[in-house]
Motif scaffolding. Structure first.
Motif, short mmCIF file in Angstrom:
data_model
loop_
_atom_site.label_atom_id
_atom_site.label_comp_id
_atom_site.label_asym_id
_atom_site.label_seq_id
_atom_site.Cartn_x
_atom_site.Cartn_y
_atom_site.Cartn_z
N SER A 24 15.90 -14.43 -10.61
CA SER A 24 16.96 -15.15 -9.54
C SER A 24 16.30 -15.87 -8.52
N CYS A 27 16.73 -15.09 -4.80
CA CYS A 27 17.55 -13.93 -4.90
C CYS A 27 17.33 -13.22 -3.51
N CYS A 245 28.26 -4.43 -8.98
CA CYS A 245 28.22 -5.65 -9.38
C CYS A 245 29.52 -6.75 -9.09
N SER A 248 29.70 -7.19 -5.50
CA SER A 248 28.59 -8.33 -5.01
C SER A 248 29.05 -9.72 -5.28
N ILE A 249 29.80 -9.85 -6.39
CA ILE A 249 30.28 -11.21 -6.91
C ILE A 249 31.55 -11.61 -6.04
N GLY A 252 30.15 -12.68 -2.89
CA GLY A 252 29.70 -13.84 -2.88
C GLY A 252 30.40 -15.16 -2.91
N LYS A 253 31.68 -14.95 -3.39
CA LYS A 253 32.70 -16.13 -3.44
C LYS A 253 32.98 -16.54 -1.94
N ILE A 257 27.92 -17.81 -2.94
CA ILE A 257 26.65 -17.34 -3.89
C ILE A 257 25.86 -18.27 -4.67
N GLU A 262 24.53 -15.42 -8.81
CA GLU A 262 25.61 -14.80 -9.51
C GLU A 262 25.20 -14.49 -11.04
N LEU A 266 26.01 -11.27 -13.48
CA LEU A 266 26.82 -11.30 -14.54
C LEU A 266 26.24 -10.59 -15.75
N LEU A 292 27.26 -21.43 -15.56
CA LEU A 292 26.50 -21.65 -14.23
C LEU A 292 25.69 -22.68 -13.95
#
Length: 686
Positions: A24, A27, A245, A248-249, A252-253, A257, A262, A266, A292
């Protein structure tokens, strides 16, 4: 197709999850946000402030995952600008960013060199402490890539030591450190559920989650959920792992993020579905992770390599063997070119072996199976090596604790010697302090006694003065009563008898010559009798004895209004309280004296007399619009001195407010309870 044993499968799963964190990149930066996708106007233009350097480094961080070359140029530019400004923390941050880029490019030696150099630039302030902590975590990752697990553990605990030594309470720094420790223990221990170190770290992480929820720190929660998801996946609680998970996503929006973060979430979600033997949703999440990143140079992106190998495993589960081979083969080649760790190639070789075996190509399947066995044996050696390093690290910690204990013992002995030497001084000082304290207490006690005695003397003097005033007023009232009776019964009776006799003579001997003279004499006698009665009533008003203060004052004001040009108004507020007859007589005399002063000296046209009864207080106000007067007690005439004495005899307060040419206001306040209890004589005694 062949399968791994449960033990080796769990080991590889934990290693894969740990790789996700390392892949990451940024991260561990909790403030990673999307920056506007543009370069500054002139990359090589020197920055004139620390703020510009910080903006440049932030822009470089946003480019690190998608444009590594551009990010490195920006980091070098920021480093030079920071050196020109002598901004050491900026230099350290730039070197840290370069180390991340070199790690992503598999240039571990260059990454390690940048990290070690950056440590020398960390300043001894809040920002410098944060940079040092991040560098220790980055060093631990680099050493993990190089297979130096003892050094990796050392730097993770070094970061924790920095937090504890500087008493850092910053939630995001604590999150980075404890999440890094969780990574280490998840990947070094076999029995995760019962491991003491993991449970201790999870306790800290749960505390940080509670704190972040209270403070609504979305960025910190996003990172904490990421690692908690990894923990649940390791203990094969995949539903919980997917929940964290997904959470957290979603967070992040809101916080923009980073692509690396991200993608890691995923891919982690996809791993849980692969563990559950459910390839369809795994493929969905892996495709989203690949989308991504740009497709121009997929070989340079670690996330895409990892995603492709996992896609191959998913297609293998769907029995799409050719598709699994097609997507896994280039991913394996890219992994070999970048010298990525064995765990990726181990899973890739297993996928290729199972796929070729299913297609009946047993020779190729055997080759991949052999390669997989070699890598698996190597990983088992690594696992044993990890245990050795784990024991060594614990020994180092125990040895460090022993050294600290010895130092503490030496300090304790020195402190004991100092205490022994200073014991006599402390005892003597304490004795002197005690004597001083006792002396102060005795002095304060004597001082308080003197104050109490002085207060008692003042009270006795005041009581004696009030008693004298009351006795004097009582004598005055008795004398007034005697004079009134003498005038009414003596002079009044005599004048009445003279008037009667003259009236009789006037009726018997009326002549034209004496009629007017008799009438004038009779008129004068009538006026003298009337004035005598008024004087007697003023000296001892009967209505005061019969009707009380309010009606007596009202009658007095009415007489003044009729006999003079002064327009006087009388007001009563409230109901008459339990006021003694003696006190009423004193108040009546005060009002009489004040009104007489207005008539004699004020030249006023209007006056107001007001009596107000309250629950525990009687208020008397007399106002006029006359000439005014001086308000100092030194300027008092006989009348005002008499008024002050009468007010003092009732324990009352007198306030005079006067402006020359604008009139005078006299306000008297008397406490009824004190007055009725302390008034000494009764009017009936007069």
């Amino acid at each position: 197709m062949g399968n791994l044993s449960n033990n080796s499968h769990g080991t590889i799963r934990r290693a894969l999850l740990f790789l996700l964190v390392l892949l990451s990149g940024n991260c561990l930066s909790l403030t990673a946000q999307t920056v506007e996708d543009r370069l500054p106007r002139t990359v090589t233009q020197p920055r004139t402030s620390k703020k510009n350097v910080d903006s440049l480094l932030k822009l470089a961080g946003s480019k690190r995952d998608t444009a590594a070359g551009t990010a490195m140029r920006l980091y070098y530019t920021g480093m030079e600008d920071a050196r020109m400004l002598r901004y050491n923390n900026g230099v350290a941050r730039a070197l840290s960013g370069l180390a991340l880029c070199y790690n992503n490019n598999n240039e571990k030696d260059k990454a390690l060199s940048c990290e070690r150099m950056a440590l020398h630039y960390c300043e001894n302030n809040e920002q410098g402490i944060a940079v040092r902590v991040d560098l220790y975590i980055l060093l631990s990752q680099t050493f993990y890539y190089r297979g130096k697990y003892d050094s990796s553990a050392f730097y993770r605990y070094a970061a924790l030591d920095v937090l504890e030594a500087n008493q850092v309470k910053d939630r995001r720094m604590q999150t980075r450190v404890y999440c890094s420790l969780l990574d280490f223990w998840l990947n070094i221990n076999e029995n995760i559920s019962n491991d003491m170190h993991i449970q201790q770290v999870m306790g800290h992480i749960n505390t940080l989650i509670d704190s972040a929820r209270i403070k609504k720190d979305t960025a910190a929660l996003m990172m904490l959920y990421f690692y908690k998801a990894g923990y649940f996946n390791n203990i094969v609680q995949n539903d919980s792992a997917r929940y964290y998970c997904s959470s957290s996503i979603q967070m992040g929006k809101a916080t923009r993020i980073s692509p690396s973060m991200e993608a890691g979430l995923l891919i982690n979600t996809a791993l849980t579905y692969l563990d559950d033997k459910n390839p369809a949703p795994a493929i969905h999440y892996l495709e989203k992770a690949k989308a991504l990143f740009p497709q121009l140079d997929p070989v340079t992106n670690r996330h895409q390599i990892f995603a492709d190998i996992l896609l191959g495993q998913a297609y293998l589960m769907q029995q799409q063997y050719n598709k699994a081979i097609t997507i896994t083969t280039p991913a394996m080649q890219s992994a070999h070119k970048r010298n990525m760790v064995h765990l990726l190639t181990a899973r890739g070789n297993q996928v290729m072996a199972d796929a070729y075996e299913a297609l009946g190509q047993y020779k190729k399947a055997a080759e991949y199976r052999k390669t997989y066995s070699v890598i698996r044996d190597s990983m088992m050696k690594v696992e044993k090596l990890e245990l050795v390093y784990n024991l060594e690290m614990r020994y180092r910690i125990a040895d460090k604790n022993k050294e600290l204990a010895e130092k503490q013992l030496a300090i304790t002995r020195n402190e004991s010697r100092i205490k022994t030497k200073n014991f006599l001084i402390i005892g003597v000082s304490a004795g002197l302090l005690l004597i001083l304290l006792v002396s102060i207490l005795i002095y304060r006690n004597n001082l308080n006694k003197q104050k109490l005695q002085a207060e008692k003397i003042r009270n006795l003097r005041q009581e004696l003065q009030i008693s004298n005033l009351q006795a004097m007023i009582a004598g005055e009232e008795k004398e007034r009563s005697r004079i009134a009776r003498d005038l009414h019964d003596g002079m009044g009776g005599t004048l009445g008898a003279i008037r009667t006799r003259l009236s009789s003579i006037f009726r018997r001997h009326t002549t034209a010559d004496v009629t007017d003279d008799f009438r004038e004499v009779l008129h004068l006698l009538e006026e003298a009798s009337t004035e005598l009665r008024k004087t007697a009533h003023n000296l001892m008003p009967e209505i005061l004895l019969q009707e009380g203060l309010a009606k007596a004052t009202a009658l007095f004001c009415e007489r003044v209004r009729k006999g003079h040009t002064l327009e006087i108004t009388f007001q009563v507020i409230g109901n008459a309280s339990n006021l003694s007859s003696g006190a009423e007589l004193t108040v009546y005399r005060i009002i009489q004296e004040l009104v007489h002063n207005i008539l004699k000296h004020a030249n006023a046209r209007h006056a107001i007399v007001q009596i107000a009864y309250y629950e525990t207080q009687l208020a008397v106000t007399v106002e006029d619009d006359g000439n005014g007067m001086l308000t100092t007690s030194q300027s008092d005439g006989i009348g005002l001195k008499t008024i002050r004495e009468r007010v003092n005899s009732l324990n009352g307060e007198l306030h005079i407010d006067s402006v020359p040419g604008q009139g005078t206001s006299v306000h008297i306040e008397i406490t009824l309870k004190q007055n009725t209890a302390s008034y000494a004589y009764k009017i009936s005694d007069c």
